[in-house]
Design a protein around this motif. Structure first.
Motif, PDB file in Angstrom:
ATOM      1  N   GLY A   1       6.288  17.091 -11.417  1.00 51.94           N
ATOM      2  CA  GLY A   1       7.397  16.747 -10.525  1.00 51.94           C
ATOM      3  C   GLY A   1       6.946  16.157  -9.201  1.00 51.94           C
ATOM      4  O   GLY A   1       7.552  15.213  -8.689  1.00 51.94           O
ATOM      5  N   GLY A   2       5.862  16.692  -8.660  1.00 50.04           N
ATOM      6  CA  GLY A   2       5.368  16.211  -7.366  1.00 50.04           C
ATOM      7  C   GLY A   2       4.910  14.765  -7.443  1.00 50.04           C
ATOM      8  O   GLY A   2       5.196  13.959  -6.554  1.00 50.04           O
ATOM      9  N   LEU A   3       4.207  14.448  -8.519  1.00 45.77           N
ATOM     10  CA  LEU A   3       3.735  13.070  -8.723  1.00 45.77           C
ATOM     11  C   LEU A   3       4.915  12.122  -8.927  1.00 45.77           C
ATOM     12  O   LEU A   3       4.959  11.030  -8.349  1.00 45.77           O
TER      13      LEU A   3
ATOM     14  N   GLY B   1       0.786  -1.228   0.000  1.00 44.73           N
ATOM     15  CA  GLY B   1       0.000   0.000   0.000  1.00 44.73           C
ATOM     16  C   GLY B   1       0.821   1.282   0.000  1.00 44.73           C
ATOM     17  O   GLY B   1       0.299   2.364   0.262  1.00 44.73           O
ATOM     18  N   PHE B   2       2.145   1.186  -0.297  1.00 42.15           N
ATOM     19  CA  PHE B   2       2.980   2.393  -0.309  1.00 42.15           C
ATOM     20  C   PHE B   2       2.551   3.351  -1.424  1.00 42.15           C
ATOM     21  O   PHE B   2       2.584   4.564  -1.249  1.00 42.15           O
ATOM     22  N   TYR B   3       2.171   2.797  -2.577  1.00 40.50           N
ATOM     23  CA  TYR B   3       1.693   3.671  -3.665  1.00 40.50           C
ATOM     24  C   TYR B   3       0.378   4.340  -3.273  1.00 40.50           C
ATOM     25  O   TYR B   3       0.182   5.530  -3.490  1.00 40.50           O
TER      26      TYR B   3
ATOM     27  N   LEU C   1       8.356   7.818  -6.986  1.00 45.69           N
ATOM     28  CA  LEU C   1       9.716   7.335  -6.769  1.00 45.69           C
ATOM     29  C   LEU C   1       9.950   6.973  -5.310  1.00 45.69           C
ATOM     30  O   LEU C   1      10.490   5.903  -4.996  1.00 45.69           O
ATOM     31  N   GLN C   2       9.516   7.848  -4.407  1.00 46.43           N
ATOM     32  CA  GLN C   2       9.758   7.585  -2.989  1.00 46.43           C
ATOM     33  C   GLN C   2       9.011   6.340  -2.511  1.00 46.43           C
ATOM     34  O   GLN C   2       9.555   5.546  -1.739  1.00 46.43           O
TER      35      GLN C   2
ATOM     36  N   ALA D   1       0.691   7.129  -1.108  1.00 45.36           N
ATOM     37  CA  ALA D   1       1.230   8.282  -1.844  1.00 45.36           C
ATOM     38  C   ALA D   1       0.184   8.871  -2.796  1.00 45.36           C
ATOM     39  O   ALA D   1       0.479   9.763  -3.579  1.00 45.36           O
ATOM     40  N   GLY D   2      -1.053   8.312  -2.732  1.00 48.92           N
ATOM     41  CA  GLY D   2      -2.135   8.829  -3.569  1.00 48.92           C
ATOM     42  C   GLY D   2      -2.068   8.371  -5.018  1.00 48.92           C
ATOM     43  O   GLY D   2      -2.564   9.046  -5.919  1.00 48.92           O
TER      44      GLY D   2
END
Length: 310
Positions: free
Chosen positions: A213-215, A38-40, A220-221, A43-44
């Motif tokens: 860039g924010g997405l 659920g990390f993605y 990436l994170q 991150a929304g």
């Protein structure tokens, strides 16, 4: 227009189609972990992981905007930039080339010079073959000092049948298959012999990166978090991958991932965290491709990669 590049949202989640460099394998496990843990989602982002047909193709379809994010290889990224394809590397997953010359222990192939006079199975013209050419040059072995046998490298059968003395493969793949059959294997790592090119990396479309860039950063994170988790919990990494690929072989997947983990590590990773990439290592990768005549002129590496999203 700004609208055209706006990312589709469903239930408030950004939708991303993420194209792999090849069929899904344990070397993509970190992405499957980021999805299953659920990390993605945190991150929304709703990430759709799609299989690819090779790093050069993945680089092309990310470059032309068909996909915004994908997996390539260090070589494919440099070659693509040299052709003017607008992709940017966001992180390097495989810090070292996984390419090895593998052989059965009884052949006693322990150093480059032991290959002289031997028959070596190679997929002629493929990526591994190109790295192997650089390796031979570095080891001062002339082409006529070895016997190249053209073949598909997918299967170690010719090695087991005694048709060749050694084969090219990926350390976590074909040699592992041979070991799981009960044979002892020697590996000559190209990376350890000075052909230490960057391997798999996460790439983004340049325009997408400028406009979203924010997405890109959130994606990436979350991905790197998935990778970090996978390395710390290999059993869960295998489970996350197998929930998506139940037909794959669990014993092989475990052994495969075990052999992959050292390739994910480097001094840069120790210093800067998972996914680290440096100008020095990109320059080394580019120099090898240039010396092989794969690229005609060197590209501006400061535009090829960025650490701003990690």
């Amino acid at each position: 227009s700004v609208l055209s590049c706006a990312q589709p949202k469903i239930d408030g989640q950004d939708q991303i189609d993420f194209i792999l460099d090849w069929k899904a394998q344990m070397e993509h496990a970190g992405f499957f972990v980021a999805k299953s843990k659920g990390f993605y989602k945190e991150a929304g982002i709703e990430v759709n992981i799609l299989e690819g047909t090779g790093a050069p193709t993945a680089a092309r379809v990310v470059g032309n905007g068909t996909y915004k994010l994908g997996v390539a290889s260090g070589a494919a990224t440099v070659l693509s930039r040299a052709k003017g394809i607008p992709i940017v590397s966001l992180a390097v997953i495989n810090q070292h080339s996984p390419v090895v010359v593998y052989s059965l222990v009884e052949k006693n192939i322990l150093s480059p010079k032991d290959l002289i006079g031997k028959r070596i199975g190679v997929n002629v013209g493929g990526t591994k073959h190109r790295e192997f050419q650089a390796f031979l040059r570095k080891a001062n072995i002339a082409d006529d000092q070895i016997e190249l046998m053209g073949m598909s490298e997918a299967s170690p059968a010719p090695l087991l049948a005694g048709q060749v003395d050694a084969m090219l493969g990926y350390t976590e793949d074909q040699p592992v298959t041979v070991e799981l059959r009960g044979f002892k294997v020697n590996r000559l790592s190209l990376a350890e012999q000075g052909i230490d090119v960057y391997s798999t990396n996460i790439i983004a479309n340049e325009t997408f990166l400028e406009e979203n860039g924010g997405l890109a950063k959130r994606f990436l994170q979350a991905s790197l978090k998935g990778w970090q988790y996978a390395i710390e919990h290999p059993e869960e990494a295998v489970a996350a991958y197998m929930s998506q690929r139940p037909e794959s072989d669990e014993i092989f997947n475990k052994a495969n991932f075990e052999s992959l983990i050292p390739i994910l590590q480097s001094e840069d990773v120790t210093q800067h965290g998972f996914g680290a990439q440096t100008l020095e290592r990109w320059a080394h990768t580019q120099d090898i491709l240039f010396d092989l005549g794969q690229i005609e002129k060197k590209v501006d590496l400061s535009k090829l990669f960025t650490n701003n999203y990690r």
